[in-house]
Each structure stands twice: as structure tokens, then as C-alpha cells.
Design a protein around this motif. Structure first.
Motif, short mmCIF file in Angstrom:
data_model
loop_
_atom_site.label_atom_id
_atom_site.label_comp_id
_atom_site.label_asym_id
_atom_site.label_seq_id
_atom_site.Cartn_x
_atom_site.Cartn_y
_atom_site.Cartn_z
N ALA A 15 33.53 27.69 32.29
CA ALA A 15 34.42 28.44 33.17
C ALA A 15 34.55 27.77 34.54
O ALA A 15 35.66 27.68 35.09
CB ALA A 15 33.91 29.87 33.34
N ASP A 19 37.76 26.20 36.43
CA ASP A 19 38.26 26.84 37.66
C ASP A 19 38.11 25.96 38.89
O ASP A 19 38.91 26.06 39.83
CB ASP A 19 37.50 28.16 37.88
CG ASP A 19 38.25 29.10 38.81
OD1 ASP A 19 39.49 29.21 38.69
OD2 ASP A 19 37.59 29.76 39.65
N ARG A 99 35.50 34.34 41.37
CA ARG A 99 36.49 34.70 40.35
C ARG A 99 35.91 34.63 38.94
O ARG A 99 36.19 35.50 38.10
CB ARG A 99 37.72 33.78 40.47
CG ARG A 99 38.80 34.01 39.42
CD ARG A 99 39.10 35.47 39.17
NE ARG A 99 39.45 36.21 40.38
CZ ARG A 99 39.50 37.53 40.44
NH1 ARG A 99 39.21 38.27 39.38
NH2 ARG A 99 39.82 38.12 41.57
N VAL A 100 35.10 33.62 38.65
CA VAL A 100 34.52 33.52 37.32
C VAL A 100 33.62 34.71 37.04
O VAL A 100 33.67 35.33 35.97
CB VAL A 100 33.74 32.19 37.16
CG1 VAL A 100 32.83 32.24 35.93
CG2 VAL A 100 34.71 31.03 37.06
N LEU A 102 33.70 37.68 38.45
CA LEU A 102 34.53 38.88 38.32
C LEU A 102 35.24 38.93 36.96
O LEU A 102 35.25 39.98 36.30
CB LEU A 102 35.57 38.92 39.44
CG LEU A 102 35.11 39.45 40.80
CD1 LEU A 102 36.23 39.30 41.82
CD2 LEU A 102 34.69 40.91 40.69
N ASN A 103 35.83 37.84 36.55
CA ASN A 103 36.55 37.83 35.28
C ASN A 103 35.65 38.27 34.12
O ASN A 103 36.06 39.06 33.26
CB ASN A 103 37.11 36.44 34.98
CG ASN A 103 38.31 36.09 35.83
OD1 ASN A 103 38.89 36.94 36.50
ND2 ASN A 103 38.69 34.83 35.81
N LEU A 104 34.43 37.74 34.10
CA LEU A 104 33.52 38.04 33.00
C LEU A 104 32.98 39.47 33.07
O LEU A 104 32.96 40.19 32.07
CB LEU A 104 32.37 37.03 32.98
CG LEU A 104 32.78 35.59 32.67
CD1 LEU A 104 31.58 34.65 32.81
CD2 LEU A 104 33.37 35.46 31.27
N GLN A 106 34.24 42.06 34.67
CA GLN A 106 35.31 43.04 34.46
C GLN A 106 35.54 43.27 32.97
O GLN A 106 35.71 44.40 32.52
CB GLN A 106 36.62 42.56 35.12
CG GLN A 106 36.62 42.67 36.62
CD GLN A 106 37.90 42.15 37.25
OE1 GLN A 106 38.38 42.66 38.24
NE2 GLN A 106 38.47 41.10 36.68
N ARG A 107 35.55 42.21 32.20
CA ARG A 107 35.78 42.35 30.76
C ARG A 107 34.58 42.99 30.07
O ARG A 107 34.73 43.87 29.22
CB ARG A 107 36.09 40.98 30.14
CG ARG A 107 36.37 41.07 28.65
CD ARG A 107 37.12 39.89 28.11
NE ARG A 107 37.50 40.11 26.71
CZ ARG A 107 38.56 40.81 26.32
NH1 ARG A 107 39.34 41.35 27.23
NH2 ARG A 107 38.83 40.97 25.04
N ASN A 275 40.64 44.86 30.99
CA ASN A 275 39.59 44.63 31.98
C ASN A 275 39.56 45.72 33.04
O ASN A 275 40.61 46.19 33.50
CB ASN A 275 39.78 43.28 32.66
CG ASN A 275 39.47 42.11 31.74
OD1 ASN A 275 39.18 42.30 30.56
ND2 ASN A 275 39.52 40.91 32.27
N ASP A 277 38.93 47.15 36.84
CA ASP A 277 39.26 46.63 38.17
C ASP A 277 38.01 46.66 39.04
O ASP A 277 37.60 47.72 39.52
CB ASP A 277 40.38 47.47 38.79
CG ASP A 277 40.92 46.85 40.08
OD1 ASP A 277 40.51 45.72 40.42
OD2 ASP A 277 41.75 47.50 40.74
#
Length: 301
Positions: A15, A19, A99-100, A102-104, A106-107, A275, A277
Motif C-alpha cells: 500500500a 501511495d 491515508r493508508v 484510514l483506508n484499511l 475504515q473498511r 467503508n 467514515d
């Protein structure tokens, strides 16, 4: 079952390579190397937390000295506005990792929250909610860990872990001749070691008897109505594990569980989740940082 550290590291490495392949240009240009900051991971909507190991490893991969505090436990429900974690360390590295992570998370938290809803709807029955192989490529370990955080269980992890003969397998083996079903399955069963699980999918009541006769471990009743599921459970009568699959959603899962099945597999846990928020906000700066040249006076001619 914890999230395996090697699998998590593999996901994070891939990731971050995607990124920030040559670093975070914005942070390198704007943020002094000496800057430190504290930031909080906060929920903007309700959910169920999953991803503490991602928060810890994700930030410490960039800044080994980062101080990471998890404020909510794995599998714990939270409300909007809840602070889930806090990280303090080098500002550049926090911003690069943000961001990485958060992305993970959140999901993963969305999967945990959805799983918890399915589990709650089947309370009081013996049915276990399990996931499927309908996962995001490369993220299966994380997504299945999130299912466990939500109170669910995991199906076979990969094609290498168990035999699961589905309709297409049976079509190739029998050529559509139901009389061959018991024989081909029994022959396959005899080629397997005693520790290998053998499951067969059926799409009609008539197939249950011939499949049972082959000595399989689990029978998956695919797209059966509740009435058909009850009939199937009665026919199996404890001689195999009964799994219900297909047509499972939040509106149908309670009725499916009430039929007496042992397992309910739900692809939507991972393939249809939206996902949650979550946000990461800098809340404290340890000290003001003078940016070189920011206040330099113009030279007089």
C-alpha cells in the motif's frame, strides 16, 4: 485469532509503495523534518472497531518511535465522535501514513459492524455467520480478521484448504446424470486424508440423499427457501453439517437461522460493504516550529 503480522506487513508494504513510491512530496516540501504532532483517529459515524494492529504497525512502519495509543478495543462498538486511537510522533511520517491506515481501518471496521448486525439477528439459534472467498484481492487476511472482530467465523481461507464441490464441479463429473453423484463423490472422499474437510453444494432436495451417501462432512444448501431448508435439515438429521448459502441478507438471515442450519455463509460481509467514515485530525502540536524562510524580510535595494 490475531491478525498475522507477516500478512499485515505485506499489505502495508504494498500500500505504501503504491501511495508514496518516492516519498510524500507534499510533506517533504511543507513540513520541517523536526516537526512533531499528535493526531487522533475519530469516528464520524457509529460502527464496530477493527484494525488496531493496522494503526500500530501502519504508523510505526514510518516512524518506529511513534507513540500509538488504542482507545477502543477490537470488536468494540462506538458512536460518532468517538476517539478510536491517538498517535504522536514525527509530523511528516504521520501525514505520510495517514491515508493508508484510514483506508484499511475504515473498511475493516465497516466489515466488523456489518458482521455484528448479522450475528445479532441470529442470536438464540445455533447458526454461525461465516464469510466467503468474495474478498478484496490482497486483503483477505485483514477482511476475515474484521469478520472475527464482528463476532463471525471464517470459511475456508483458500482453494487449497478444503474440498468444496460446487455445481460446476458436479456438472463436469457427472455430465448431468444424478445416478453418478454418489459414486464420484465417494471416490473423491477415499482419495482424501482423514483431516481434510469435504463439502458439497446442492441446489435441490433430491441431491441431498445421494450426497449424504458419499460420506461428506458438510452439505451446502444453495438458494433454498426457509421451508426447503427445514426439510433439508430434517433429511440430513445430524449426519453432516448443514450450511445455508445464497439469498442471505439482513432481511432474510433471521428466518434462515430459524430453520436449524448450522452455518450461514454471507458473501455480502466483504463484497458489498461500504467503508465507514473515519478521520485523522491533528489535535496537538508539541511545539511551534519555525519554517525556514517563512518570515524573512525582503532585502532592501
Amino acid at each position: 485469532m490475531p491478525l498475522p503480522a507477516p500478512a499485515l506487513r505485506k499489505v502495508l508494504d504494498a500500500a505504501y509503495a503504491e501511495d508514496a513510491p518516492q516519498g510524500d512530496l507534499t510533506s517533504l516540501v511543507l513540513i520541517p523534518e523536526s516537526a512533531h504532532a499528535t493526531a487522533e483517529l475519530r469516528a464520524r459515524v457509529p460502527g464496530v472497531f477493527s484494525g488496531g494492529p493496522v494503526v500500530e504497525a501502519g504508523f510505526r512502519l514510518h516512524d518506529p518511535g511513534a507513540q500509538v495509543e488504542l482507545l477502543v478495543g477490537e470488536g468494540e462498538p462506538f458512536e460518532a465522535g468517538t476517539a478510536l486511537a491517538r498517535v504522536a510522533g514525527k509530523a511528516r511520517e504521520i501525514l505520510t501514513a495517514e491515508r493508508v491506515v484510514l483506508n484499511l481501518v475504515q473498511r475493516m471496521s465497516a466489515i466488523a459492524a456489518l458482521t455484528a448486525r448479522y450475528v445479532a439477528l441470529t442470536a438464540g439459534t445455533k447458526a454461525q455467520i461465516v464469510d466467503t472467498r468474495k474478498t478484496t484481492p490482497g486483503l483477505r487476511e485483514l477482511e476475515r480478521y474484521a469478520v472475527r472482530c464482528g463476532g463471525g467465523r471464517n470459511h475456508r481461507f483458500s482453494l487449497s484448504d478444503a474440498v468444496l464441490a460446487k455445481d460446476n464441479h458436479l456438472a463436469v463429473l457427472t455430465g448431468g446424470d444424478p445416478a453418478k453423484l454418489t459414486g464420484v463423490l465417494r471416490a473423491a472422499r477415499e482419495r482424501l486424508g482423514h483431516t481434510t474437510h469435504f463439502e458439497v453444494e446442492v441446489d435441490s432436495i433430491e441431491q441431498i440423499g445421494p450426497v449424504l451417501a458419499a460420506g461428506v462432512d458438510t452439505i451446502m444448501l444453495d438458494n433454498f427457501t426457509p421451508a426447503m431448508l427445514r426439510e433439508g435439515v430434517a433429511i440430513v438429521a445430524g449426519r453432516a453439517i448443514v450450511e445455508a448459502s445464497g439469498g442471505v441478507n439482513l432481511g432474510t438471515v433471521a428466518a434462515i437461522a430459524a430453520t436449524g442450519v448450522d452455518v450461514i455463509s454471507v458473501g455480502a460481509l466483504t463484497h458489498s460493504v461500504v467503508n465507514l467514515d473515519l478521520g485523522l485530525d491533528v489535535v496537538i502540536e508539541a511545539r511551534a516550529v519555525e519554517v525556514p524562510g517563512a518570515h524573512a524580510e525582503a532585502k532592501q535595494p
